[in-house]
Enzyme design. Structure first.
Site, PDB file in Angstrom:
ATOM      1  N   TYR A  64      -2.565  -1.088  10.214  1.00 36.83           N
ATOM      2  CA  TYR A  64      -2.545  -1.335   8.774  1.00 36.83           C
ATOM      3  C   TYR A  64      -1.261  -0.810   8.148  1.00 36.83           C
ATOM      4  O   TYR A  64      -0.594  -1.503   7.372  1.00 36.83           O
ATOM      5  CB  TYR A  64      -3.765  -0.675   8.126  1.00 36.83           C
ATOM      6  CG  TYR A  64      -3.925  -0.975   6.650  1.00 36.83           C
ATOM      7  CD1 TYR A  64      -4.449  -2.193   6.229  1.00 36.83           C
ATOM      8  CD2 TYR A  64      -3.557  -0.039   5.687  1.00 36.83           C
ATOM      9  CE1 TYR A  64      -4.605  -2.478   4.877  1.00 36.83           C
ATOM     10  CE2 TYR A  64      -3.715  -0.316   4.340  1.00 36.83           C
ATOM     11  CZ  TYR A  64      -4.232  -1.528   3.937  1.00 36.83           C
ATOM     12  OH  TYR A  64      -4.371  -1.802   2.591  1.00 36.83           O
ATOM     13  N   SER A  82       0.863  -1.180   0.000  1.00 36.83           N
ATOM     14  CA  SER A  82       0.000   0.000   0.000  1.00 36.83           C
ATOM     15  C   SER A  82       0.896   1.226   0.000  1.00 36.83           C
ATOM     16  O   SER A  82       2.069   1.155   0.394  1.00 36.83           O
ATOM     17  CB  SER A  82      -0.884   0.008   1.253  1.00 36.83           C
ATOM     18  OG  SER A  82      -1.508   1.270   1.438  1.00 36.83           O
TER      19      SER A  82
END
Length: 250
Positions: free
Chosen positions: A155, A142
């Site tokens: 995350y 990401s």
């Protein structure tokens, strides 16, 4: 890409959003795909794609159950005829909230699914790919592997770990003919980002930072995956490839 025709792939988290778009992207070039996903819809999605003429199988599994991963992996390989050329580690979970409020159990589960499961699946794939002396492992990280995000402590930590794990595995396995790389998606119009899409002020703040001026569409990620899974990327090892509309370059 002709070099993808007839290849066998496992892709985790392929029932919706970016995962499903990547499954379709591989199938378009003749790849046989087994989806591993927690969703009850995984077998239905596989069946729907079979009806479209693609070779797709589905295995339902909870990747937070680390002890079951070897069994799940071998079921998937058997569905692919006992061979494996490509592993796409896409499955991931997120619980957006302030770090001070995030239960430690949730933090650990995010790490288990987003990092530890990738580590275990990659090691299992290594043994299958070693038989052929070649293979492609693509980890979906990401932009938060680089940029810390907001209300995303677990995350972003997990995706940073994915980027570093990618480099480490590449250092060990490149000489074996196994390419390990990662893609860093930016912000896309998916269910995972629904909470951002519904927050007008945050959405506009992000849009103002994305040079492309918009969130991406899921199918726009497929090209990067196709490239990293093909023979055209045989000398590419250990990279983190942003597909983010220019977000990280801003």
């Amino acid at each position: 890409m002709q070099s993808l025709q007839g290849k066998k792939a496992i892709l985790t988290g392929g029932v919706q959003g970016l995962g499903l778009a990547m499954v379709k992207g591989l199938c378009e070039y003749g790849v046989e795909v087994c989806i591993i996903d927690y969703s009850n819809d995984v077998e239905k999605i596989a069946k729907d794609m079979q009806n479209e003429g693609y070779s797709v199988y589905g295995v339902r599994a909870d990747l937070s159950n680390l002890e079951k991963i070897p069994e799940v992996f071998h079921v998937a390989v058997q569905l692919l005829g006992g061979e494996l050329d490509i592993l796409v580690n896409n499955a991931g979970i997120h619980k957006p909230m302030p770090a001070i409020d995030l239960p430690i159990e949730d933090f650990q589960k995010i790490i288990d699914v987003n990092v530890t499961a990738i580590f275990e699946l990659s090691r299992l794939a290594y043994h299958e790919m070693l038989k052929k002396g070649a293979g492609k492992i693509v980890n979906i990280a990401s932009v938060l592997a680089v940029q810390g995000g907001y209300n995303a402590s677990a995350y972003s930590a997990s995706k940073g770990a994915v980027a570093q794990l990618t480099k480490s595995l590449s250092n060990e396995w490149a000489k074996k003919g196994i390419n390990v790389n990662a893609i860093a998606p930016g912000y896309y119009n998916t269910a995972l980002n629904q909470f951002i899409l519904e927050d007008e002020s945050r959405y506009q703040s992000l849009i103002s930072r994305i040079p492309a001026g918009r969130f991406g569409e899921p199918n726009e990620l497929a090209g990067a995956l196709q490239f990293l899974c093909s023979d055209k990327s045989n000398y590419i090892n250990g990279i983190l490839l942003p597909v983010d509309g220019g977000f990280l370059g801003r």
